[in-house]
Design a protein around this motif. Structure first.
Motif, PDB file in Angstrom:
ATOM      1  N   ALA A 241       0.577  30.162  -8.369  1.00  0.00           N
ATOM      2  CA  ALA A 241       1.045  30.279  -6.990  1.00  0.00           C
ATOM      3  C   ALA A 241       0.000  29.072  -6.071  1.00  0.00           C
ATOM      4  N   ALA A 242      -1.221  29.428  -6.400  1.00  0.00           N
ATOM      5  CA  ALA A 242      -2.453  29.028  -5.753  1.00  0.00           C
ATOM      6  C   ALA A 242      -2.365  27.474  -6.042  1.00  0.00           C
ATOM      7  N   LEU A 243      -2.296  27.060  -7.258  1.00  0.00           N
ATOM      8  CA  LEU A 243      -2.388  25.854  -7.645  1.00  0.00           C
ATOM      9  C   LEU A 243      -1.093  24.990  -7.306  1.00  0.00           C
ATOM     10  N   SER A 244       0.120  25.569  -7.311  1.00  0.00           N
ATOM     11  CA  SER A 244       1.190  24.965  -6.968  1.00  0.00           C
ATOM     12  C   SER A 244       1.456  24.815  -5.518  1.00  0.00           C
ATOM     13  N   SER A 245       0.518  25.278  -4.691  1.00  0.00           N
ATOM     14  CA  SER A 245       0.566  25.176  -3.129  1.00  0.00           C
ATOM     15  C   SER A 245       0.334  23.872  -2.797  1.00  0.00           C
ATOM     16  N   TYR A 246      -0.273  22.884  -3.517  1.00  0.00           N
ATOM     17  CA  TYR A 246      -0.712  21.538  -3.235  1.00  0.00           C
ATOM     18  C   TYR A 246       0.605  20.710  -3.561  1.00  0.00           C
ATOM     19  N   LYS A 247       1.075  20.020  -2.573  1.00  0.00           N
ATOM     20  CA  LYS A 247       2.049  19.007  -2.887  1.00  0.00           C
ATOM     21  C   LYS A 247       1.746  17.679  -2.768  1.00  0.00           C
ATOM     22  N   PRO A 248       1.579  17.192  -4.149  1.00  0.00           N
ATOM     23  CA  PRO A 248       1.093  15.655  -3.942  1.00  0.00           C
ATOM     24  C   PRO A 248       2.107  14.634  -3.609  1.00  0.00           C
ATOM     25  N   MET A 249       1.491  13.394  -3.141  1.00  0.00           N
ATOM     26  CA  MET A 249       2.374  12.498  -2.597  1.00  0.00           C
ATOM     27  C   MET A 249       2.680  11.237  -3.660  1.00  0.00           C
ATOM     28  N   ILE A 250       4.019  11.132  -4.035  1.00  0.00           N
ATOM     29  CA  ILE A 250       4.167  10.148  -5.310  1.00  0.00           C
ATOM     30  C   ILE A 250       4.393   8.842  -4.771  1.00  0.00           C
ATOM     31  N   ASN A 251       3.817   7.825  -5.209  1.00  0.00           N
ATOM     32  CA  ASN A 251       4.050   6.161  -4.901  1.00  0.00           C
ATOM     33  C   ASN A 251       5.407   5.945  -5.367  1.00  0.00           C
ATOM     34  N   SER A 252       6.363   6.043  -4.401  1.00  0.00           N
ATOM     35  CA  SER A 252       7.705   5.623  -4.764  1.00  0.00           C
ATOM     36  C   SER A 252       8.017   4.336  -4.999  1.00  0.00           C
ATOM     37  N   THR A 253       6.926   3.446  -4.480  1.00  0.00           N
ATOM     38  CA  THR A 253       7.032   2.013  -4.820  1.00  0.00           C
ATOM     39  C   THR A 253       7.053   1.613  -6.340  1.00  0.00           C
ATOM     40  N   SER A 254       5.955   2.130  -6.781  1.00  0.00           N
ATOM     41  CA  SER A 254       5.666   1.983  -8.371  1.00  0.00           C
ATOM     42  C   SER A 254       6.224   3.132  -9.202  1.00  0.00           C
ATOM     43  N   LEU A 255       7.198   3.889  -8.905  1.00  0.00           N
ATOM     44  CA  LEU A 255       7.543   5.141  -9.419  1.00  0.00           C
ATOM     45  C   LEU A 255       8.410   4.810 -10.657  1.00  0.00           C
ATOM     46  N   ILE A 256       9.387   3.947 -10.610  1.00  0.00           N
ATOM     47  CA  ILE A 256      10.041   3.623 -11.738  1.00  0.00           C
ATOM     48  C   ILE A 256       9.333   2.799 -12.815  1.00  0.00           C
ATOM     49  N   SER A 257       8.230   1.990 -12.737  1.00  0.00           N
ATOM     50  CA  SER A 257       7.337   0.893 -13.469  1.00  0.00           C
ATOM     51  C   SER A 257       6.606   2.133 -14.263  1.00  0.00           C
ATOM     52  N   ASP A 258       5.988   3.082 -13.140  1.00  0.00           N
ATOM     53  CA  ASP A 258       5.296   4.114 -13.814  1.00  0.00           C
ATOM     54  C   ASP A 258       5.774   5.116 -14.933  1.00  0.00           C
ATOM     55  N   LEU A 259       7.105   5.432 -14.735  1.00  0.00           N
ATOM     56  CA  LEU A 259       7.865   6.178 -15.626  1.00  0.00           C
ATOM     57  C   LEU A 259       7.924   5.397 -16.854  1.00  0.00           C
ATOM     58  N   LYS A 260       8.279   4.167 -16.718  1.00  0.00           N
ATOM     59  CA  LYS A 260       8.648   3.277 -17.896  1.00  0.00           C
ATOM     60  C   LYS A 260       7.450   3.118 -18.822  1.00  0.00           C
TER      61      LYS A 260
END
Length: 346
Positions: A241-260
């Motif tokens: 629970a302590a570690l999951s309390s941090y919510k990262p910001m994901i770069n939506s612009t490069s998201l698809i290329s990063d997944l690929k």
């Protein structure tokens, strides 16, 4: 060609033309069959080229047909899967005649490899020695890589997981992005095949969840949310629970290329190590289907045991609870081939 003359009676003379030779018709049929054969081969080659470009999400473990027992015996004689190591640092004692199998877990960070390794090490006969190539000096060139592998497979590598004398299977885990594995894949494949090392590929289907885990873990390296210490894996719900309390910001612009990019890294690794004895596992399947662990034990030639781990999952539940800019991520992936990542859970 002579004509056929037939006398019907004394007053009638009938002249019949000769029958056509079947040779000409056979030639026509043969030419037609050759043209069809060339066309079919061309289509098959195009389909094969298309299959090699498959996406990571569509990789499946296909059951191989059972070959003739004589063929199996011949192949096993060529690839030494059973070993009898003679360590330089200790004596195996009464276990000298116990055979040992070699394996390597090939995976990516935050794909469940740490948890999977604790499961393997809960087996009384398995020694999986962790991420040994995280140290640069061990992978700076192919010579140091081979030296390290030899030390591990000779049972001269000591960790808290080492069963030493009576290990029946010994190995380690190797991350695909660590320098050495992909750069020297030809030499490593040759070594694996020569030494009878079995490769266990462990991937994660939901690459978005993996990305969230990677970003959160990277943040904790500096933030040290657990009382000033950094932990990649936890053993209690409170720590999770302590570690999951941090919510990262994901770069939506490069998201698809990063997944690929992550997809293609997995496909490339499978292509490189296709000639080795290997199996492909997915983290999600291991979580939901206990029989997969039985398959692993069978693959390693181990007696069946119930495998356990004390590790606790950190990000459990809907991903929307763990991403700061969830609306942007949701909008980016909706309607794409990665849309299922938004809802998948286990």
């Amino acid at each position: 060609m002579a004509e056929y003359i037939c006398l019907v009676n004394k007053d009638t003379l009938i002249i019949k033309p000769p029958k056509k030779s079947p040779c000409f018709l056979r030639t026509i049929v043969l030419l037609f069959a050759m043209v069809c054969g060339v066309y079919i081969c061309t289509i098959c080659l195009k389909q094969i080229n298309t299959v090699t470009k498959m996406k990571f999400q569509k990789i499946q473990v296909i059951e191989r047909p059972s070959p003739d027992s004589n063929i199996i015996t011949e192949l096993e004689s060529q690839i030494p899967s059973l070993h009898y190591p003679k360590p330089e640092t200790f004596s195996r004692g009464e276990c000298t005649q116990n055979p040992v199998r070699f394996f390597a877990i090939l995976s990516m960070q935050r794909s469940g490899s740490g948890w999977f390794e604790t499961l393997l090490n809960s087996h009384i006969n398995v020694s999986s020695n962790g991420e040994i190539f995280s140290v640069m000096a061990r992978r700076k060139n192919i010579s140091t890589i081979i030296q390290t592998l030899e030390k591990v497979y000779n049972l001269d590598w000591f960790t808290s997981a080492s069963k030493n004398e009576c290990s029946a299977a010994v190995g380690f885990k190797w991350m695909l992005n660590q320098q050495g594995l992909m750069e020297h894949h030809k030499e490593i494949v040759e070594y694996f095949n020569h030494r009878g090392v079995s490769a266990i590929f462990l991937f994660r289907r939901n690459l978005l969840r993996r990305m969230v885990s990677v970003l959160a873990n990277s943040y904790d390296r500096y933030a040290k949310l657990l009382n000033g210490t950094h932990k990649s894996h936890v053993h209690s719900q409170e720590e999770a629970a302590a570690l999951s309390s941090y919510k990262p910001m994901i770069n939506s612009t490069s998201l698809i290329s990063d997944l690929k990019e992550v997809e293609m890294a997995a496909v490339e690794a499978l292509e490189y190590f296709n000639s080795t004895r290997h199996m492909v596992l997915y983290y999600e399947d291991l979580v939901t289907d206990y029989t997969k662990l039985k398959d692993v034990q069978e693959f390693l030639g181990l007696p069946q045991m119930k495998l356990t781990s004390r590790q606790v999952k950190i990000h459990k539940g809907s991903l929307s609870d763990f991403v700061k800019n969830w609306d942007d991520v949701n909008k980016t992936l909706n309607g794409t081939e990665y849309e299922s990542f938004l809802r998948a859970d286990y």
